[in-house]
Design a protein around this motif. Structure first.
Motif, PDB file in Angstrom:
ATOM      1  N   LEU A  56       0.993  -1.370  -0.023  1.00  0.00           N
ATOM      2  CA  LEU A  56       0.062   0.061   0.127  1.00  0.00           C
ATOM      3  C   LEU A  56       0.925   1.085   0.237  1.00  0.00           C
ATOM      4  CD1 LEU A  56      -2.826   1.413   0.139  1.00  0.00           C
ATOM      5  CD2 LEU A  56      -2.570   1.387   2.587  1.00  0.00           C
ATOM      6  N   ILE A  57       1.856   1.295   0.581  1.00  0.00           N
ATOM      7  CA  ILE A  57       2.674   2.377   0.981  1.00  0.00           C
ATOM      8  C   ILE A  57       3.611   2.698  -0.454  1.00  0.00           C
ATOM      9  CG2 ILE A  57       4.590   3.402   1.841  1.00  0.00           C
ATOM     10  CD1 ILE A  57       2.044   3.363   3.745  1.00  0.00           C
ATOM     11  N   GLU A  58       4.023   1.529  -0.968  1.00  0.00           N
ATOM     12  CA  GLU A  58       4.859   1.584  -2.111  1.00  0.00           C
ATOM     13  C   GLU A  58       4.013   2.166  -3.382  1.00  0.00           C
ATOM     14  OE1 GLU A  58       6.885  -1.171  -5.555  1.00  0.00           O
ATOM     15  OE2 GLU A  58       6.076  -2.229  -3.597  1.00  0.00           O
TER      16      GLU A  58
ATOM     17  N   LYS B  26       4.383   5.675  -5.040  1.00  0.00           N
ATOM     18  CA  LYS B  26       4.580   5.752  -6.616  1.00  0.00           C
ATOM     19  C   LYS B  26       3.492   6.592  -7.312  1.00  0.00           C
ATOM     20  CE  LYS B  26       4.591   2.471 -10.196  1.00  0.00           C
ATOM     21  NZ  LYS B  26       4.676   1.174 -10.561  1.00  0.00           N
ATOM     22  N   VAL B  27       2.460   6.357  -7.169  1.00  0.00           N
ATOM     23  CA  VAL B  27       1.285   7.176  -7.782  1.00  0.00           C
ATOM     24  C   VAL B  27       1.440   8.448  -7.276  1.00  0.00           C
ATOM     25  CG1 VAL B  27      -1.093   7.314  -8.107  1.00  0.00           C
ATOM     26  CG2 VAL B  27      -0.110   4.979  -8.146  1.00  0.00           C
TER      27      VAL B  27
ATOM     28  N   PHE C 290      10.564  13.781  -3.887  1.00  0.00           N
ATOM     29  CA  PHE C 290      10.733  12.425  -3.535  1.00  0.00           C
ATOM     30  C   PHE C 290      10.070  12.249  -2.226  1.00  0.00           C
ATOM     31  CE2 PHE C 290      14.651  14.696  -1.886  1.00  0.00           C
ATOM     32  CZ  PHE C 290      14.620  13.961  -0.742  1.00  0.00           C
ATOM     33  N   TRP C 291       9.746  11.187  -2.017  1.00  0.00           N
ATOM     34  CA  TRP C 291       9.611  10.519  -0.681  1.00  0.00           C
ATOM     35  C   TRP C 291      10.676   9.910   0.056  1.00  0.00           C
ATOM     36  CZ3 TRP C 291       4.630  11.570   1.410  1.00  0.00           C
ATOM     37  CH2 TRP C 291       3.616  11.889   0.560  1.00  0.00           C
ATOM     38  N   GLN C 292      10.714  10.120   1.575  1.00  0.00           N
ATOM     39  CA  GLN C 292      11.719   9.325   1.986  1.00  0.00           C
ATOM     40  C   GLN C 292      11.578   7.794   2.030  1.00  0.00           C
ATOM     41  OE1 GLN C 292      11.282  10.763   6.266  1.00  0.00           O
ATOM     42  NE2 GLN C 292      10.759   8.830   6.754  1.00  0.00           N
TER      43      GLN C 292
END
Length: 110
Positions: free
Chosen positions: A31-33, A37-38, A54-56
């Motif tokens: 779910l997090i990935e 991404k989206v 970007f996300w950490q």
């Protein structure tokens, strides 16, 4: 498209809180990935000034009892006000300590 319902999303400059359901066919990591991404693709398409977004790598995931859902939603709604007096890092450290979670600072922050 994953079968999760996003109940509430609210964030400030350095973090976001997402209250969501988690279908039994999906892991937290999946779910997090997919969310990262989206959402990264979406924000970068908004404007070229976001191309460096970007996300950490890490994240925190916590379950919530249905009896506590309303108070969690209120907490998420109040992020802007809450973080005027307390940083995310201070809040997160205190939260982990309050709930007896051992952590090593070297692995908590990117």
């Amino acid at each position: 498209d994953l079968g999760a319902d996003f109940v509430r999303v609210c964030g400030v400059a350095d973090h976001v809180h997402i209250v969501t359901t988690l279908p039994r066919t999906l892991s937290q990591a999946q779910l997090i990935e997919q969310t990262k991404k989206v959402s990264s693709k979406w924000i970068k398409a908004l404007d070229t000034r976001y191309r460096g977004f970007f996300w950490q790598r890490g994240y925190g995931a916590f379950s919530v009892s249905p009896s506590q859902l309303d108070s969690v939603l209120e907490y998420v709604n109040q992020q802007r006000e809450h973080h005027r007096t307390r940083t995310f890092q201070e809040e997160y450290r205190d939260f982990l300590r309050k709930h007896g979670v051992d952590f090593d600072e070297r692995y908590v922050w990117d």
